[in-house]
Structure formats: structure tokens, C-alpha cells
Design a protein around this motif. Structure first.
Motif, PDB file in Angstrom:
ATOM      1  N   PRO A   5      23.193 -15.980   6.649  1.00  0.00           N
ATOM      2  CA  PRO A   5      23.641 -17.286   6.144  1.00  0.00           C
ATOM      3  C   PRO A   5      24.910 -17.737   6.854  1.00  0.00           C
ATOM      4  O   PRO A   5      25.695 -16.923   7.339  1.00  0.00           O
ATOM      5  CB  PRO A   5      23.913 -17.006   4.656  1.00  0.00           C
TER       6      PRO A   5
ATOM      7  N   GLU B 126      28.661 -24.600   7.084  1.00  0.00           N
ATOM      8  CA  GLU B 126      29.148 -25.580   8.040  1.00  0.00           C
ATOM      9  C   GLU B 126      29.657 -26.807   7.311  1.00  0.00           C
ATOM     10  O   GLU B 126      29.103 -27.207   6.282  1.00  0.00           O
ATOM     11  CB  GLU B 126      28.035 -26.010   9.008  1.00  0.00           C
TER      12      GLU B 126
ATOM     13  N   ARG C 291      29.999 -30.829   7.182  1.00  0.00           N
ATOM     14  CA  ARG C 291      29.185 -31.932   7.654  1.00  0.00           C
ATOM     15  C   ARG C 291      29.857 -33.258   7.357  1.00  0.00           C
ATOM     16  O   ARG C 291      29.444 -34.022   6.504  1.00  0.00           O
ATOM     17  CB  ARG C 291      27.805 -31.895   6.958  1.00  0.00           C
TER      18      ARG C 291
ATOM     19  N   VAL D 290      27.498 -27.496   3.914  1.00  0.00           N
ATOM     20  CA  VAL D 290      26.140 -27.016   3.648  1.00  0.00           C
ATOM     21  C   VAL D 290      26.077 -25.523   3.951  1.00  0.00           C
ATOM     22  O   VAL D 290      26.805 -24.998   4.796  1.00  0.00           O
ATOM     23  CB  VAL D 290      25.077 -27.758   4.489  1.00  0.00           C
TER      24      VAL D 290
ATOM     25  N   GLN E  28      23.541 -22.858   5.441  1.00  0.00           N
ATOM     26  CA  GLN E  28      22.308 -22.610   6.176  1.00  0.00           C
ATOM     27  C   GLN E  28      21.760 -21.280   5.694  1.00  0.00           C
ATOM     28  O   GLN E  28      22.410 -20.236   5.813  1.00  0.00           O
ATOM     29  CB  GLN E  28      22.583 -22.578   7.674  1.00  0.00           C
ATOM     30  N   TRP E  29      20.560 -21.297   5.169  1.00  0.00           N
ATOM     31  CA  TRP E  29      20.025 -20.158   4.424  1.00  0.00           C
ATOM     32  C   TRP E  29      18.665 -19.739   4.978  1.00  0.00           C
ATOM     33  O   TRP E  29      17.720 -20.520   5.006  1.00  0.00           O
ATOM     34  CB  TRP E  29      19.903 -20.545   2.956  1.00  0.00           C
TER      35      TRP E  29
ATOM     36  N   GLU F 265      16.325 -23.188   5.687  1.00  0.00           N
ATOM     37  CA  GLU F 265      16.730 -23.965   4.519  1.00  0.00           C
ATOM     38  C   GLU F 265      18.195 -24.327   4.620  1.00  0.00           C
ATOM     39  O   GLU F 265      18.990 -23.612   5.230  1.00  0.00           O
ATOM     40  CB  GLU F 265      16.504 -23.179   3.223  1.00  0.00           C
ATOM     41  N   GLU F 266      18.549 -25.433   3.998  1.00  0.00           N
ATOM     42  CA  GLU F 266      19.939 -25.843   3.862  1.00  0.00           C
ATOM     43  C   GLU F 266      20.197 -26.252   2.424  1.00  0.00           C
ATOM     44  O   GLU F 266      19.360 -26.915   1.801  1.00  0.00           O
ATOM     45  CB  GLU F 266      20.280 -27.009   4.793  1.00  0.00           C
TER      46      GLU F 266
ATOM     47  N   GLU G 279      23.129 -28.191   0.141  1.00  0.00           N
ATOM     48  CA  GLU G 279      24.394 -28.925   0.102  1.00  0.00           C
ATOM     49  C   GLU G 279      25.242 -28.328  -1.004  1.00  0.00           C
ATOM     50  O   GLU G 279      24.861 -28.342  -2.178  1.00  0.00           O
ATOM     51  CB  GLU G 279      24.166 -30.407  -0.145  1.00  0.00           C
TER      52      GLU G 279
ATOM     53  N   ASN H  31      22.835 -24.034  -5.825  1.00  0.00           N
ATOM     54  CA  ASN H  31      23.351 -24.437  -4.515  1.00  0.00           C
ATOM     55  C   ASN H  31      24.718 -23.847  -4.192  1.00  0.00           C
ATOM     56  O   ASN H  31      25.320 -24.204  -3.175  1.00  0.00           O
ATOM     57  CB  ASN H  31      23.417 -25.959  -4.371  1.00  0.00           C
TER      58      ASN H  31
END
Length: 207
Positions: free
Chosen positions: A8, A11, A13, A19, A21-22, A26-27, A29, A140
């Protein structure tokens, strides 16, 4: 189930949006949380449930902590327990020290650097793994766990070991309140969440 071969990452944005990154595909938020944090630490969850909410608030607002001889000695002993060879480079001095919090660019750097030890990249053929990084996602929100040791049997992660230090010999056989127990318990559930199915977990205390 995420792809475990992809670590993971967090980042930014634009603005203060971030977000996770998984699993490589997948992402999530990350929602705006109290104090602007981007992820939670499993140890802080235990402190919040069984400790003092205001102390956590001060940690975030002041961004530092008082470091005394006991803290220095405990960190040095922890390094010895894990086989560390450099006991001087703790990065702390007596008095008020800034701490790295889980927010902003510093928090992103801390989280992403911990992914160098991502559990999905671990070699379970070794007898044990030190300070592997675990991540789960709830609503999330990324939660990061850093267990001290994972013992492997038959090339599978089998037992989770959390090391604690104390200056009081009477406390060597005692788990302090619910916080220490919950921290180790959280690692066990995080490993299950990631599909590893460990057999058990255990605390060890030293001086």
C-alpha cells in the motif's frame, strides 16, 4: 482480499486530499480525520480506548513529547531485544523532542517508508521477521501496525510477539491495563484480515 505482493501507499492528490493505493488495483479516498491525520497507528487505537484522549490530543497539537532517562533506557533495551547493534542512534535527547505524526507530508513519508517492510514481501522461510508492516482499511481509513516479531513455522507466519520494557520488576509478569493487550490483539486481527491466519500472539516483558 488485496494483492499482497503490492505494498500500500499514500499519495496527496491536490490540496489536502489524499488517497490510499491498495493492492495494486484499488484506491480509497482517505476521509478528513481529526487533527488532519492520514492514517491511524494500531498502538494509538489502544491508547485511545484504554488511555487518555486528551493526551493523544496534546500529542497532535504539540507534535512532541518529554523524553526522560526511562524512555531512553526502554528504547535501548527494545533495540537489544531485537538484536540491534546501534544503541546510540535513537534520534532522541533528554527533554522536549519533536515526534513524527501521521499527518501531512511527514506522515506520508513515514507510512510509505514503512512499506519497505510490507508483510506481503516478507520471506516466511526465515525463522522470524522483525517489525513487518501490516495495513488494514476500515471506512477508507488506513490502520498501520508494526509488530515487533512474527515467528514462522513451516514457512508460514504463526505467532506474533510484542516486546515491552519496564523498570519495575513487579511489572515483569503484568500486562499494563488493556492497552498493551489490545495492541498485540490488533496485530493478530490484522494478520487474519490479510489472510495469514496466525495461531497465536504473546507479550514478553524485559528490563
Amino acid at each position: 482480499m488485496p494483492r499482497l505482493d503490492v505494498a500500500p501507499r499514500i499519495e496527496l492528490r491536490g490540496g489536502d486530499s489524499a488517497v490510499l493505493q491498495w493492492g495494486g488495483n484499488e484506491e480509497f479516498e482517505i476521509p478528513k480525520l481529526k487533527h488532519g491525520v492520514l492514517f491511524l497507528m494500531s498502538g494509538y487505537v489502544g491508547s485511545q480506548i484504554h488511555g487518555c484522549e486528551y493526551k493523544l490530543h496534546l500529542d497532535y497539537m504539540r507534535g512532541g513529547r518529554i523524553v526522560n532517562d526511562g524512555i531512553i533506557d526502554g528504547l535501548q533495551e527494545h533495540s537489544r531485544q531485537l538484536g540491534g547493534v546501534n544503541e546510540e542512534g535513537l534520534g532522541l535527547e533528554l527533554g522536549w523532542n519533536p515526534v513524527l505524526v501521521n499527518r501531512g507530508e511527514e506522515g506520508i513519508y513515514f507510512f510509505n517508508s514503512k512499506m519497505n517492510n510490507w508483510i506481503g514481501h516478507a520471506d516466511f522461510g526465515k525463522p522470524f521477521i522483525q517489525e513487518a508492516s501490516l495495513v488494514i482499511v476500515k471506512r477508507n481509513v488506513p490502520i498501520l501496525g508494526l509488530p515487533d516479531l512474527i515467528i514462522n513455522l513451516d514457512s508460514r507466519p504463526t505467532y506474533i510477539v510484542e516486546l515491552k520494557t519496564t523498570s519495575n520488576p513487579a511489572n515483569l509478569r503484568t500486562i499494563r491495563g488493556g492497552r498493551e493487550a489490545l495492541q498485540c490483539e490488533s496485530y493478530f486481527h490484522m494478520m487474519n484480515y490479510l489472510g495469514f491466519k496466525p495461531r497465536g500472539r504473546r507479550h514478553y516483558k524485559g528490563r
